[in-house]
Write an enzyme that holds these catalytic residues in place. Structure first.
Site, PDB file in Angstrom:
ATOM      1  N   LEU A  93       0.841  -1.194   0.000  1.00 52.59           N
ATOM      2  CA  LEU A  93       0.000   0.000   0.000  1.00 52.59           C
ATOM      3  C   LEU A  93       0.880   1.250   0.000  1.00 52.59           C
ATOM      4  CD1 LEU A  93      -2.651  -1.236   2.609  1.00 52.59           C
ATOM      5  CD2 LEU A  93      -3.025  -0.923   0.146  1.00 52.59           C
ATOM      6  N   TYR A 148       1.631   2.822   8.050  1.00 57.02           N
ATOM      7  CA  TYR A 148       1.217   2.737   6.652  1.00 57.02           C
ATOM      8  C   TYR A 148       1.942   1.581   5.977  1.00 57.02           C
ATOM      9  CZ  TYR A 148       5.239   5.972   5.746  1.00 57.02           C
ATOM     10  OH  TYR A 148       6.468   6.592   5.678  1.00 57.02           O
ATOM     11  N   CYS A 149       1.282   1.001   4.968  1.00 55.09           N
ATOM     12  CA  CYS A 149       1.790  -0.194   4.271  1.00 55.09           C
ATOM     13  C   CYS A 149       2.207  -1.279   5.268  1.00 55.09           C
ATOM     14  CB  CYS A 149       2.947   0.162   3.340  1.00 55.09           C
ATOM     15  SG  CYS A 149       3.290  -1.127   2.099  1.00 55.09           S
ATOM     16  N   PRO A 150       1.272  -1.696   6.160  1.00 57.61           N
ATOM     17  CA  PRO A 150       1.638  -2.700   7.156  1.00 57.61           C
ATOM     18  C   PRO A 150       1.887  -4.065   6.522  1.00 57.61           C
ATOM     19  CG  PRO A 150      -0.732  -2.318   7.173  1.00 57.61           C
ATOM     20  CD  PRO A 150      -0.146  -1.321   6.232  1.00 57.61           C
ATOM     21  N   LYS A 161       7.840   1.589  13.828  1.00 53.22           N
ATOM     22  CA  LYS A 161       8.294   1.180  12.492  1.00 53.22           C
ATOM     23  C   LYS A 161       9.145   2.260  11.837  1.00 53.22           C
ATOM     24  CE  LYS A 161       6.298  -0.086   7.975  1.00 53.22           C
ATOM     25  NZ  LYS A 161       5.066  -0.535   7.308  1.00 53.22           N
TER      26      LYS A 161
END
Length: 280
Positions: A93, A148-150, A161
């Site tokens: 993502l 975001y973008c896990p 992260k």
């Protein structure tokens, strides 16, 4: 030495440092460069390669991001914040690229023996731990909910992260790509993506579960290690690490005889991105 580190200790690496030259160019050019290296390394026309790259203010969207009910408005919010939006050719993502984010691609060949997807992730995890020996035992890989973008190979320190990994596979080549948030505020980058999803959804229910961004779970390495790290510092570390891993490091960009292949992949990437944005 672990089995994944053994992928990194090889006779020769090729190091393509584009951390300065790509900044004002489209990130699509970097995806084309990685596809080119994938092809060359996969077909054993080049030794395995590491490429470093940086792009100014770009949000790289995934396929699912383009299915947001109000994606055009969401992209407009990014543009108003000074960011370009492109669509990537690998999974995942939305992620943020800027001058404080260093991207590293490790390009390997599986023409002699296959490298499965988990192994590709583990090789990059080993590489990142080698880059940061002062924090190697603190770097963990598991999904950071609220980022975001896990994904299951989110890289974090103390639950926050700082990096994510993706893979691109082509012509028996594998490009394992990591974005490292080195400088600046991880939370501010996350706020940008939170606003993107809020605008793109506007409260509507969707079949796909988009992440609910919690900016406080993201940070840069400078913040996490309390050190004044820069992208340039980590680029130098990358070069020095390759010299430890290999007997020889071939420096330099794509060779003249490789440029025709690069042009082919560049046109393909740009055409695909254009079609995706038109669908949006």
């Amino acid at each position: 030495m672990t089995q994944y580190e053994s992928f990194l200790y090889i006779p020769e690496w090729r190091f393509v440092d584009e951390s300065m030259t790509t900044r004002n160019r489209s990130a699509l050019e970097s995806f084309a460069a990685d596809d080119t290296l994938c092809h060359l390394v996969g077909q054993q026309l080049s030794v395995p390669a590491v490429r470093t790259w940086v792009h100014n203010k770009t949000v790289v969207l995934g396929i699912q991001d383009h299915r947001l009910p109000h994606v055009s408005e969401a992209i407009l919010t990014l543009e108003k914040a000074g960011y370009n939006a492109i669509v990537r050719n690998s999974g995942g993502l939305a992620v943020v690229l800027d001058e404080g984010v260093l991207n590293i691609s490790v390009v390997l060949s599986e023409s002699n023996s296959s490298i499965d997807i988990p192994a590709g992730y583990e090789v990059m995890l080993a590489f990142v731990r080698m880059l940061f020996p002062e924090a190697a035992d603190r770097i963990e890989a598991y999904e950071i909910v609220g980022s975001y973008c896990p994904g299951s190979y989110d890289l974090s320190i103390d639950g926050r992260k700082f990096a994510g990994i993706s893979q691109r596979r082509l012509r028996q080549g594998i490009a394992v790509q990591v974005y490292l948030c080195v400088e600046g505020s991880g939370a501010e980058r996350a706020e940008l993506i939170r606003d993107f999803y809020e605008t793109g959804l506007q409260g509507e229910e969707t079949k796909f579960a988009y992440p609910t961004i919690q900016p406080e779970v993201m940070a840069s390495l400078s913040e996490l290690l309390d050190m004044p790290l820069t992208v340039s510092d980590i680029t130098i570390r990358t070069q020095l690490l390759l010299r430890e891993l290999a007997d020889h490091v071939d420096m330099g960009g794509l060779k003249p005889e490789e440029m025709e292949l690069y042009t082919f992949y560049l046109n393909r990437v740009f055409d695909r991105n254009k079609k995706m944005l038109e669908l949006g």
